[in-house]
Enzyme design. Structure first.
Site, PDB file in Angstrom:
ATOM      1  N   PRO A 262      42.221  71.496  67.102  1.00  0.00           N
ATOM      2  CA  PRO A 262      40.769  71.265  67.098  1.00  0.00           C
ATOM      3  C   PRO A 262      40.081  72.010  65.957  1.00  0.00           C
ATOM      4  O   PRO A 262      38.908  71.804  65.698  1.00  0.00           O
ATOM      5  CB  PRO A 262      40.317  71.783  68.470  1.00  0.00           C
ATOM      6  CG  PRO A 262      41.376  72.733  68.898  1.00  0.00           C
ATOM      7  CD  PRO A 262      42.658  72.266  68.272  1.00  0.00           C
TER       8      PRO A 262
ATOM      9  N   GLU B 195      46.996  78.175  74.589  1.00  0.00           N
ATOM     10  CA  GLU B 195      45.880  78.626  73.736  1.00  0.00           C
ATOM     11  C   GLU B 195      46.150  78.325  72.266  1.00  0.00           C
ATOM     12  O   GLU B 195      45.392  78.727  71.388  1.00  0.00           O
ATOM     13  CB  GLU B 195      45.636  80.122  73.923  1.00  0.00           C
ATOM     14  CG  GLU B 195      44.873  80.459  75.186  1.00  0.00           C
ATOM     15  CD  GLU B 195      43.596  79.640  75.332  1.00  0.00           C
ATOM     16  OE1 GLU B 195      42.778  79.642  74.411  1.00  0.00           O
ATOM     17  OE2 GLU B 195      43.434  78.996  76.388  1.00  0.00           O
TER      18      GLU B 195
ATOM     19  N   ARG C 148      49.448  51.402  61.513  1.00  0.00           N
ATOM     20  CA  ARG C 148      48.688  50.155  61.269  1.00  0.00           C
ATOM     21  C   ARG C 148      48.556  49.843  59.778  1.00  0.00           C
ATOM     22  O   ARG C 148      48.401  48.697  59.387  1.00  0.00           O
ATOM     23  CB  ARG C 148      47.259  50.287  61.816  1.00  0.00           C
ATOM     24  CG  ARG C 148      47.108  50.186  63.286  1.00  0.00           C
ATOM     25  CD  ARG C 148      45.646  50.296  63.663  1.00  0.00           C
ATOM     26  NE  ARG C 148      44.848  49.196  63.108  1.00  0.00           N
ATOM     27  CZ  ARG C 148      44.863  47.972  63.564  1.00  0.00           C
ATOM     28  NH1 ARG C 148      45.641  47.664  64.576  1.00  0.00           N
ATOM     29  NH2 ARG C 148      44.120  47.025  63.021  1.00  0.00           N
TER      30      ARG C 148
ATOM     31  N   ASP D 108      38.738  45.732  59.040  1.00  0.00           N
ATOM     32  CA  ASP D 108      38.521  46.693  60.128  1.00  0.00           C
ATOM     33  C   ASP D 108      37.384  47.658  59.800  1.00  0.00           C
ATOM     34  O   ASP D 108      37.137  47.970  58.635  1.00  0.00           O
ATOM     35  CB  ASP D 108      39.795  47.534  60.358  1.00  0.00           C
ATOM     36  CG  ASP D 108      40.782  46.844  61.279  1.00  0.00           C
ATOM     37  OD1 ASP D 108      40.396  45.908  61.997  1.00  0.00           O
ATOM     38  OD2 ASP D 108      41.966  47.261  61.269  1.00  0.00           O
TER      39      ASP D 108
END
Ligand code: SAM
Length: 234
Positions: free
Chosen positions: A97, A124, A162, A177
């Protein structure tokens, strides 16, 4: 393209990689994906992969030894069939993150790399020394926290597969797209032509390709302004 994934929960990958576009890409050797269990590289009777954080605080931290062991063993194996230049081009990515937030242009750059190693954190997170010594790049799939890097790794893998030539049946459709050209995609319709008195826009039935193309382009601009005005600024 070769993708190696390091995870404490390798079974999570079986079902998503056994369906649809990813499965076809694997079966046609467009991509080779290998999932490695980090625990296999843990030493000791209990094969511990996590420990308490120095300095206190809740949760556990993934130990450095199994991750160093896994990454060194995988690279050592890869070096048997690669030149030094090819080894230098391998990129090791930690899903985190704290990383750069993934977008279409990052995916496009990543398909130019032949070998990717993806590291999935848990608890963590991982011991900082692994990041300092062995990670080339940290990638996030958004500003929220998940329980592990496995789902982000799957998201990353799907988004790059993709783009690999031959992976998607109708290659042309990828160019339309959302995000590929910085805009959102135009509205799409299929049969029936009238559904509960709701009609498909006339222009799409006209057979006039130029008019359809212009309509779609205008729709892309209008809906990007409406739904994602931030994209218009770039
Ligand atoms: N304590 C860490 C922090 O605050 O930065 C978060 C740890 S998270 C609970 C456990 C693992 O999930 C991370 O090491 C990472 O691999 C993965 N993860 C969680 N959220 C993610 C996200 N948004 N993008 C990519 N990976 C994520």
């Amino acid at each position: 393209m070769d993708i190696h994934v390091l995870s404490l929960f390798p079974d999570m990958f079986s079902s998503p990689f056994d369906e649809s576009i990813i499965k076809r890409a694997i079966d046609s050797n467009i991509v080779n994906i290998e999932i490695h269990n980090i625990r296999d590289y843990a030493k000791g009777r209990h094969r511990e992969v996590d420990d308490y954080p120095f300095g206190g605080g809740g949760g556990m931290v993934m130990k450095p030894e199994p991750l160093f062991g896994a990454l060194e063993a995988i690279k050592n194996e890869m070096s048997k069939s690669r030149t030094k230049d090819e080894m230098d081009r391998i990129r090791t990515i930690l899903l985190s993150p704290q990383g750069i937030v993934l977008n279409q242009s990052i995916c496009k750059n990543l398909i130019t790399i032949e070998d990717l190693i993806l590291v999935c954190g848990r608890y963590e997170g991982i011991d900082e020394r692994v990041i300092e010594q062995l990670i080339d790049m940290e990638l996030s799939i958004g500003d929220y926290v998940l329980s592990g890097g496995e789902l982000p790794a799957m998201v990353l893998i799907d988004s790059i597969i993709r783009l690999l030539p031959g992976a998607v049946g109708h290659q042309d459709s990828i160019g339309d797209d959302s995000h590929v050209n910085g805009l959102l995609q135009f509205p799409q319709y299929t049969r029936p032509q009238i559904f509960r008195e709701l009609e498909v826009p006339e222009v799409l039935l006209s057979g006039n390709h130029k008019a359809i193309e212009e309509w779609r382009y205008q729709q892309s601009i209008d809906r990007t302004k409406l739904k994602r005005p931030d994209l218009m600024k770039g």
